[in-house]
Each structure stands twice: as structure tokens, then as C-alpha cells.
Design a protein around this motif. Structure first.
Motif, PDB file in Angstrom:
ATOM      1  N   TYR A  26       0.851  -1.193   0.000  1.00 16.60           N
ATOM      2  CA  TYR A  26       0.000   0.000   0.000  1.00 16.60           C
ATOM      3  C   TYR A  26       0.886   1.242   0.000  1.00 16.60           C
ATOM      4  CZ  TYR A  26      -3.537   3.361   1.629  1.00 16.60           C
ATOM      5  OH  TYR A  26      -4.364   4.433   1.759  1.00 16.60           O
ATOM      6  N   LEU A  27       0.923   1.932  -1.129  1.00 14.51           N
ATOM      7  CA  LEU A  27       1.663   3.182  -1.243  1.00 14.51           C
ATOM      8  C   LEU A  27       0.741   4.298  -0.777  1.00 14.51           C
ATOM      9  CD1 LEU A  27       3.269   2.625  -4.748  1.00 14.51           C
ATOM     10  CD2 LEU A  27       4.283   2.196  -2.503  1.00 14.51           C
ATOM     11  N   MET A  28       0.864   4.645   0.474  1.00 13.88           N
ATOM     12  CA  MET A  28      -0.064   5.595   1.080  1.00 13.88           C
ATOM     13  C   MET A  28       0.433   7.023   0.883  1.00 13.88           C
ATOM     14  SD  MET A  28       0.700   4.655   4.999  1.00 13.88           S
ATOM     15  CE  MET A  28       2.247   5.169   5.717  1.00 13.88           C
ATOM     16  N   GLY A  29       0.191   7.545  -0.281  1.00 17.97           N
ATOM     17  CA  GLY A  29       0.689   8.859  -0.647  1.00 17.97           C
ATOM     18  C   GLY A  29       0.153   9.989   0.209  1.00 17.97           C
ATOM     19  N   ARG A  70      -7.851  10.098   5.694  1.00 15.91           N
ATOM     20  CA  ARG A  70      -8.107   9.135   6.767  1.00 15.91           C
ATOM     21  C   ARG A  70      -9.162   8.118   6.320  1.00 15.91           C
ATOM     22  NH1 ARG A  70      -9.147  12.612  10.552  1.00 15.91           N
ATOM     23  NH2 ARG A  70      -6.950  12.808  11.048  1.00 15.91           N
ATOM     24  N   ARG A  71     -10.200   8.585   5.654  1.00  9.79           N
ATOM     25  CA  ARG A  71     -11.253   7.678   5.157  1.00  9.79           C
ATOM     26  C   ARG A  71     -10.679   6.719   4.118  1.00  9.79           C
ATOM     27  NH1 ARG A  71     -14.490   4.149   5.579  1.00  9.79           N
ATOM     28  NH2 ARG A  71     -16.130   3.955   4.051  1.00  9.79           N
ATOM     29  N   ARG A  72      -9.827   7.234   3.233  1.00  8.50           N
ATOM     30  CA  ARG A  72      -9.158   6.391   2.227  1.00  8.50           C
ATOM     31  C   ARG A  72      -8.386   5.262   2.926  1.00  8.50           C
ATOM     32  NH1 ARG A  72      -3.607   8.604  -0.042  1.00  8.50           N
ATOM     33  NH2 ARG A  72      -3.210   8.241   2.155  1.00  8.50           N
ATOM     34  N   ASP A  73      -7.611   5.626   3.934  1.00 10.57           N
ATOM     35  CA  ASP A  73      -6.808   4.629   4.635  1.00 10.57           C
ATOM     36  C   ASP A  73      -7.673   3.603   5.346  1.00 10.57           C
ATOM     37  OD1 ASP A  73      -4.507   5.911   3.783  1.00 10.57           O
ATOM     38  OD2 ASP A  73      -4.371   7.144   5.581  1.00 10.57           O
ATOM     39  N   GLU A  74      -8.751   4.051   5.971  1.00 13.47           N
ATOM     40  CA  GLU A  74      -9.656   3.125   6.659  1.00 13.47           C
ATOM     41  C   GLU A  74     -10.292   2.151   5.667  1.00 13.47           C
ATOM     42  OE1 GLU A  74     -12.321   5.782   8.639  1.00 13.47           O
ATOM     43  OE2 GLU A  74     -10.912   6.140  10.294  1.00 13.47           O
ATOM     44  N   MET A  75     -10.734   2.661   4.515  1.00 10.37           N
ATOM     45  CA  MET A  75     -11.347   1.803   3.491  1.00 10.37           C
ATOM     46  C   MET A  75     -10.360   0.758   2.989  1.00 10.37           C
ATOM     47  SD  MET A  75     -13.774   3.864   0.787  1.00 10.37           S
ATOM     48  CE  MET A  75     -12.370   4.162  -0.194  1.00 10.37           C
ATOM     49  N   VAL A  76      -9.169   1.205   2.640  1.00  6.88           N
ATOM     50  CA  VAL A  76      -8.160   0.297   2.093  1.00  6.88           C
ATOM     51  C   VAL A  76      -7.745  -0.733   3.137  1.00  6.88           C
ATOM     52  CG1 VAL A  76      -5.795   0.188   1.218  1.00  6.88           C
ATOM     53  CG2 VAL A  76      -7.337   1.948   0.379  1.00  6.88           C
ATOM     54  N   VAL A 121      -0.026  -6.745   4.942  1.00  8.04           N
ATOM     55  CA  VAL A 121       0.074  -5.444   4.290  1.00  8.04           C
ATOM     56  C   VAL A 121       1.432  -4.815   4.566  1.00  8.04           C
ATOM     57  CG1 VAL A 121      -0.909  -3.123   4.141  1.00  8.04           C
ATOM     58  CG2 VAL A 121      -2.393  -5.083   4.582  1.00  8.04           C
ATOM     59  N   ARG A 122       2.046  -4.291   3.523  1.00  8.57           N
ATOM     60  CA  ARG A 122       3.267  -3.493   3.671  1.00  8.57           C
ATOM     61  C   ARG A 122       2.883  -2.056   3.372  1.00  8.57           C
ATOM     62  NH1 ARG A 122       9.026  -3.768   0.501  1.00  8.57           N
ATOM     63  NH2 ARG A 122       9.535  -1.587   0.881  1.00  8.57           N
ATOM     64  N   LEU A 123       3.111  -1.181   4.337  1.00  6.82           N
ATOM     65  CA  LEU A 123       2.806   0.236   4.164  1.00  6.82           C
ATOM     66  C   LEU A 123       4.070   0.967   3.735  1.00  6.82           C
ATOM     67  CD1 LEU A 123       0.773   0.871   7.441  1.00  6.82           C
ATOM     68  CD2 LEU A 123      -0.127   0.387   5.168  1.00  6.82           C
ATOM     69  N   ASP A 179      -1.866   7.674  10.239  1.00  6.05           N
ATOM     70  CA  ASP A 179      -3.271   7.248  10.167  1.00  6.05           C
ATOM     71  C   ASP A 179      -3.462   5.829   9.638  1.00  6.05           C
ATOM     72  OD1 ASP A 179      -4.381   9.408  11.421  1.00  6.05           O
ATOM     73  OD2 ASP A 179      -5.046  10.412   9.590  1.00  6.05           O
ATOM     74  N   PRO A 180      -2.738   5.388   8.597  1.00 13.05           N
ATOM     75  CA  PRO A 180      -2.932   4.003   8.142  1.00 13.05           C
ATOM     76  C   PRO A 180      -2.511   2.980   9.195  1.00 13.05           C
ATOM     77  CG  PRO A 180      -1.834   5.287   6.455  1.00 13.05           C
ATOM     78  CD  PRO A 180      -1.863   6.125   7.684  1.00 13.05           C
TER      79      PRO A 180
END
Length: 87
Positions: free
Chosen positions: A15-18, A38-44, A55-57, A76-77
């Protein structure tokens, strides 16, 4: 979009959490709010957890004027995956 990814056919997720899509990022142009990220991270993260995938962040971007914003976006992720970590 996550419903298009065949999670049942993968072994792990990168997960490339840009952070550069943040509205106050000096180099990004997507203008996402902190709440939107934050919502994006929660969904993913929920999608990964529901399929029990490792998962690798990877942190990417992060050129906001306020360093605290960059730290929050990148933490946040982790908090979404492990809610007790920062609470």
C-alpha cells in the motif's frame, strides 16, 4: 475501486499511502482533506483485513508546510490497521 481488485487471488498487499494528495501539500494537486485521506486509509485497510492479507505500508510524498500534518497522514494508516497503537 477496491471491488475491482481480486483480493482473493493475492498473497500480500503493498500500500503506497501517498501524502502528496493532501490539500496543503506544496507539490501535490489533488487537494484531499485530512479527513478524506483518513477515510481512504480506513477503506483500504479494512479491505485488506477482511481478506486477512499481510500489508506493507510505504510512505510516499509529504511536502506539506506543517510537518505535523505529514506525520499525521503517515500515522493514520497504522492507526487504521492497529487502532490501539496511537490511541
Amino acid at each position: 475501486m477496491l471491488d475491482r481488485v481480486p483480493l482473493s487471488e493475492v498473497d500480500s498487499v503493498f500500500y503506497l499511502m501517498g501524502a502528496d494528495c493532501y490539500e496543503r501539500d506544496r507539490l501535490g494537486t489533488l487537494e484531499s482533506t485530512m479527513a478524506g485521506l483518513r477515510r481512504r486509509d480506513e477503506m483500504v485497510c479494512h479491505a485488506y483485513q477482511s481478506h486477512r492479507l499481510p500489508v506493507r505500508l510505504d510512505m510516499t510524498g509529504g511536502y506539506a508546510e506543517n510537518l505535523k500534518d505529514v506525520v499525521t497522514i503517515n500515522c493514520d494508516p497504522i492507526d487504521a490497521l492497529f487502532p490501539a497503537s496511537f490511541g
